[in-house]
Scaffold this active site. Structure first.
Site, short mmCIF file in Angstrom:
data_model
loop_
_atom_site.label_atom_id
_atom_site.label_comp_id
_atom_site.label_asym_id
_atom_site.label_seq_id
_atom_site.Cartn_x
_atom_site.Cartn_y
_atom_site.Cartn_z
CD GLU A 75 -1.75 -2.55 1.09
OE1 GLU A 75 -0.57 -2.28 1.32
OE2 GLU A 75 -2.75 -3.02 1.76
CG PHE A 90 -9.84 -9.97 11.49
CD1 PHE A 90 -8.14 -9.92 11.67
CD2 PHE A 90 -9.87 -10.14 10.50
CE1 PHE A 90 -7.39 -10.71 10.75
CE2 PHE A 90 -9.40 -10.51 9.11
CZ PHE A 90 -7.90 -10.20 9.56
CD GLN A 91 -7.69 -7.45 7.35
OE1 GLN A 91 -8.49 -7.13 6.21
NE2 GLN A 91 -6.40 -8.33 7.29
CE LYS A 139 -17.13 -6.71 3.60
NZ LYS A 139 -16.53 -8.09 4.25
CG MET A 160 22.73 12.20 3.07
SD MET A 160 23.88 13.98 1.83
CE MET A 160 22.91 14.35 0.77
#
Lengths: 566, 178
Positions: free
Chosen positions: A55, A117-118, A167, A480
């Site tokens: 993502e 969940f999630q 949802k 760097m």
């Protein structure tokens, strides 16, 4: 009968995006997001979805897409880990003021707050790194919320917004009726410019002998590049740019005097403290630009023009702070200004520039012998592409050298992570840039460290056959950080040395062609093969391990203490 | 130089705005001394009254960053002498103490009043600046205070213009129908 025209929330999201002229989405599906993805399946002809491999990649790609296309980016992720993986990308877009609409899925509203969940609290998580966010819990809200999201993301000082959709809101139904938004009472994205501000600006400019114009990202965001050119042509005021302002003015413009800041050019940094007037146009005096604030612009009066009122007098106190769109400012001042910059002031830039050319640029871009220097590759590619490619960078030495040695000609052709300095930005951003400009050559300059942070996106490059030209400068160091360890930690190279995989072989595993360059004589041929290849191409270039980027303003030092060598 | 500043912000009544506003303060490591959020006379608009101790320079920057939030209508800052402000305090004291005649005299001096009597205790209310309610606390303390609570500050500016006048001048949200 009444339900005939009802559609689901999931479909309403896609239809709303289409009403806002969106045809491209970067994203990744997941459980809570499934109703939306099911609708993508049936809308495949009008909306192109780019499936990334992580993502974070979707977020960076959507941002780069927005930067090159001028349209807001759109990014989808599922609830929980899908959404949290976006955070770096959202923060990156936030610090660089890029309009991206992030849409995350959420657990059903009845489960909110239960550690389902999630489930993650994306509203709280994204709050400090978004311009605005909103949690949708019923389908009816969707069109209005998306309209607001687009309005906030794209107007005023642009920025990312996040809509979290439960949802059940995706599955619920509504009568779809989309109305875009023209104004919101709590929000004024186009402050009116006052005549008095223009009068004062003209008189401050008129009484100056050593003016310096600092052009920032605001010029590009406002689409004011032609105004900047006209103003500079007319007044001959030397124009320096910030890192994010690169490509706002063509580098071959006679009064373009280079980049500001820590690894910027010698002349504009030194002369910042000689100038008697600074016109800051759509820039925000970042600490990487100003160095020690107490010794910044010591002789100058400052005119600061910015669309974000909170930036005015935030870091640097200005004599004239103008809260305005930079395009409006130029449109108002250009017809009235008659000022001409004294030639001897412009000459001072040329003299200092010649010193930098001699002591730094020549060594970086025409080293002649020894190990390959990244600068010479960038400079040669700039010539071979006539300064017209879209350049994407990762973060670190590759970024600073790409900013310094590619000769940008056209607006929005440097895509880089300025504010956040996100290693791993490069590859996914290059994908997004290529999707946004399918007919342009897109060149990614990256390092062996940053490239490995998001290397999985080679899968996306392969899947969509995105013809990005990937140039990896491999010095087996986090360059760097190593440079700082050399300069400030007596070469104690703590955890900056890393072995690397065979990058062309890795590319091959993803079905991408590539080659390794170890010797200077191979460079021109390899670059030609890369540019002529129709698909994606990966070039690994072994470079000098301990090369440094100079000039440099050491931390805590003033802009005019910039040094050309250690 | 640090001073006491009262910041007032008017916002849309949306979930999460309190969070967004306080983030501006916590990011700059500014401690909020007192915070009051309540609805205004205009439906759908809430008022935040935030008291901080800091320099004017910091306060101005914070106010600008609060006002920058898309759902904040306006934010302002005041010194104490530019506003009328109050906190409310409630003191729960045992009923046998309350019938002591000193209490009547104390309440008169502080302009406090009794708001409720329950089995075993009474509740006294006092309104004023922190110093006033603090002083009454100190005076009542020897008698035994069962519980003490103080609200955050509410304030009203000395300027003439009313919020509703200002809000009426704002444009309404405009939508464009396809």
């Amino acid at each position: 009968m009444k339900n005939v025209n009802k559609i689901t929330g999931a479909e309403a999201i896609l239809l709303s995006l289409m009403k806002e002229d969106i045809d491209t989405i970067f994203g990744y599906p997941g459980g809570a997001m499934m109703p939306i993805y099911d609708k993508i399946y049936s809308k495949g002809r009008s909306i192109k979805h780019i499936l990334v491999r992580h993502e974070q990649g979707a977020a960076h790609a959507a941002q780069a897409y927005a930067q090159v296309s001028g349209k807001p980016g759109v990014c989808f992720a599922t609830s929980g880990p899908g959404a949290t993986n976006l955070i770096t990308g959202i923060a990156n877009a936030h610090l660089d003021s890029i309009p991206v609409i992030f849409i995350t899925a959420q657990v059903p509203s009845m489960l909110l707050g239960t550690d389902a969940f999630q489930e993650t609290d994306m509203i709280s998580l994204s709050m400090p790194v978004t311009k605005w966010n909103y949690q949708v819990t019923s389908a009816e809200e969707i069109p209005d919320v998306i309209a607001k999201a687009f309005f906030f993301a794209t107007t005023g000082r642009p920025g990312p917004v996040l809509i979290d959709v439960t949802k059940d809101a995706q599955l619920g139904t509504l009568d779809f009726n989309y109305k875009s938004i023209k104004s919101i009472r709590s929000y004024n994205p186009s402050p009116a410019i006052q005549d008095e501000d223009i009068n004062q600006a003209i008189s401050l400019i008129a009484s100056s002998e050593r003016p310096l114009l600092l052009a920032g990202h605001g010029i590009l965001l406002a689409g004011a590049t032609s105004q900047l050119k006209t103003f500079t042509d007319k007044t001959k005021i030397p124009c320096a740019v910030t890192l994010m302002g690169k490509s706002a003015i063509s580098e071959d413009h006679p009064y373009y005097v280079g980049m500001l800041g820590m690894h910027g050019n010698y002349a504009p940094n030194i002369l910042t403290n000689k100038a008697d007037l600074i016109i800051a146009a759509g820039m925000r005096f970042d600490d990487r630009v100003t160095g020690d604030l107490k010794r910044y612009a010591t002789d100058a009066k400052i005119i600061h023009v910015d669309i974000d009122k909170a930036e005015l007098n935030k870091n640097v106190r200005s004599h004239l702070a103008i809260h305005a769109n930079i395009k409006d400012f130029f449109d108002r001042i250009i017809p009235r200004i008659t000022y001409q910059t004294p030639e001897n002031w412009i000459e001072q830039f040329r003299q200092l520039n010649a010193i930098e050319e001699e002591k730094v640029v020549r060594k970086d871009c025409f080293p002649g012998n020894g190990k390959i220097h990244a600068g010479e590759v960038i400079y040669l590619l700039s010539r071979k592409t006539n300064g017209e490619a879209v350049v994407v960078t990762d973060v670190g030495q590759n970024q600073m050298l790409a900013a310094r040695y590619y000769q940008y000609k056209n607006p929005n052709t440097l895509i880089t992570s300025g504010g956040l300095g996100t290693m791993g930005f490069g590859l996914p951003a290059a994908m997004g840039a290529q999707v946004g400009r399918p007919d342009n050559t897109v060149i990614l300059f990256t390092g062996d460290g940053g490239f490995q942070m998001t290397v999985q996106e080679l899968g996306t490059v392969f899947q969509y056959n995105l013809p990005v030209k990937i140039v990896i400068f491999n010095n087996n160091f986090l360059g760097m950080v190593r440079q700082w360890q050399q300069l400030f930690n007596e070469k104690r190279y703590a955890e900056t040395n890393m072995p690397t995989p065979d990058f062309p072989l890795l590319a091959k595993a993803f079905g991408i062609e590539g080659e390794l360059v170890k010797d200077r004589t191979e460079i021109p041929g390899a670059l030609d093969r890369m540019l002529e290849h129709s698909g994606p191409y990966l070039l690994e270039i072994k470079t000098e391990k301990e090369a440094n980027v100079f000039p440099m303003i050491y931390p805590g030092k003033a802009v005019d203490e910039i040094v050309l060598e250690p | 130089m640090k001073n006491t500043y009262t910041i007032t912000a008017f916002s849309e009544n949306h979930i999460g705005l309190l969070n967004r506003i306080t983030i501006v303060f916590t990011r700059r490591h500014i401690n909020i001394e007192s915070l009051t959020v309540s609805s205004t006379e205009v439906k759908g608009i809430h008022r935040f009254t935030i008291v901080v101790e800091d320099t004017e320079e910091q306060v101005v920057k914070v106010v600008n960053q609060v006002e920058k939030l898309p759902e904040v209508l306006r934010a302002e800052w005041y010194l104490n002498d530019e506003i009328i402000y109050r906190e409310i305090a409630l003191y729960k004291i045992p009923i046998d103490v309350a019938i002591d005649k000193n209490i009547e005299q104390i309440m008169r001096e502080f302009n406090a009043h009794m708001v409720d009597i329950q089995d075993g205790f009474v509740i006294i209310e006092n309104t004023g600046h922190v110093e006033d309610t603090e002083k009454l606390y100190e005076v009542l303390k020897p008698y035994g205070i069962l519980q003490f609570v103080r609200s955050g500050r509410i304030s009203i500016s000395k300027q003439k213009k009313e919020l509703s006048t200002y809000l009426n001048e704002l444009p309404v949200n405009e939508y464009v129908k396809e």
